[in-house]
Enzyme design. Structure first.
Site, PDB file in Angstrom:
ATOM      1  N   GLN A 144     110.103  86.598 190.505  1.00 40.26           N
ATOM      2  CA  GLN A 144     110.098  87.362 191.745  1.00 40.26           C
ATOM      3  C   GLN A 144     109.785  86.524 192.976  1.00 40.26           C
ATOM      4  OE1 GLN A 144     106.188  89.757 190.860  1.00 40.26           O
ATOM      5  NE2 GLN A 144     106.488  89.810 193.073  1.00 40.26           N
ATOM      6  N   VAL A 198     109.080  95.216 184.936  1.00 38.03           N
ATOM      7  CA  VAL A 198     109.776  96.169 184.078  1.00 38.03           C
ATOM      8  C   VAL A 198     108.910  96.608 182.908  1.00 38.03           C
ATOM      9  CG1 VAL A 198     111.735  96.476 182.505  1.00 38.03           C
ATOM     10  CG2 VAL A 198     112.059  95.309 184.716  1.00 38.03           C
ATOM     11  N   HIS A 228     101.555  90.769 190.415  1.00 41.96           N
ATOM     12  CA  HIS A 228     100.384  91.088 191.242  1.00 41.96           C
ATOM     13  C   HIS A 228      99.663  89.841 191.737  1.00 41.96           C
ATOM     14  CE1 HIS A 228     101.304  95.031 189.885  1.00 41.96           C
ATOM     15  NE2 HIS A 228     100.797  94.862 188.676  1.00 41.96           N
TER      16      HIS A 228
END
Length: 217
Positions: free
Chosen positions: A87, A44, A112
């Site tokens: 995540q 975000v 990432h």
């Protein structure tokens, strides 16, 4: 308004995206405009892109931002929700499914880290509906050791994608490759600079018949 023009004229929250990503977004997300669509964006930051997706997709879209940093929470507004969590945590991801349902679009712009990217993909991609889209950006990190990547490193998401190309085409391998759920549910894979897109849509066993007059009898 195009996404690129929206980005250039944005006076709202900060949006941080690479310039060459915008045509990719438009190509793979345009068909969802004006639809009752659910999008998850992993990562975000300040929340500017969440609001950009809202403007682009229209008044019926629901956007859910996912971030591990609680400072991202204030980006929520009408049509835009933010949930704080990891995540790579299946329990957290399941809680999102329980609350919002299965997303039509997933954009991974999170940590990432290769282990995180793989974990999110493992959990969310199989759930996507037919015609769903899963996008992973900033995949230059797949070549960086500090993110768990590197050229030819098995844990790299790019290296994994190379194997998924075979899975996509397994039905044509004359038994040499196993057909699996990825084969049956994936219509296409698209590779761009630092960006990978998967599009759902069953194609197995639906080859079109040959039509037209042959050149040579």
């Amino acid at each position: 308004m195009s996404l690129w023009l929206d980005f250039l004229t944005n006076q709202d929250l900060l949006i941080h995206k690479w310039k060459h990503y915008f045509p990719i977004y438009e190509q793979h997300m345009r068909r969802f405009q004006g639809q009752d669509v659910l999008m998850f964006e992993i990562g975000v930051s300040q929340g500017g892109s969440l609001r950009m997706w809202k403007r682009f997709l229209g008044p019926h879209a629901r956007i859910v931002g996912i971030d591990i940093d609680p400072r991202s929470a204030p980006a929520a507004e009408d049509q835009v929700e933010v949930r704080i969590g990891d995540q790579s945590d299946p329990a957290f991801l399941q809680s999102l499914i329980d609350e919002f349902g299965v997303p039509d679009v997933v954009l991974d712009d999170g940590s990432h880290r290769m282990d995180h990217v793989n974990a999110s993909f493992d959990f969310l991609y199989p759930l996507l509906p037919k015609n769903g889209v899963y996008m992973v950006e900033d995949m230059h990190t797949a070549y960086w050791e500090e993110y768990g990547g590197g050229v030819g490193v098995p844990g790299s998401f790019i290296e994994r994608c190379k194997g998924l190309i075979d899975s996509l085409n397994a039905d044509h391998a004359r038994g040499a490759l196993p057909s699996d759920e990825f084969t049956r549910s994936t219509r296409s894979m698209h590779f761009y600079d630092s960006f990978v897109v998967f599009e759902k849509g069953a194609t197995t066993g639906k080859h079109a018949p040959r039509v037209g007059k042959p050149l040579f009898e």
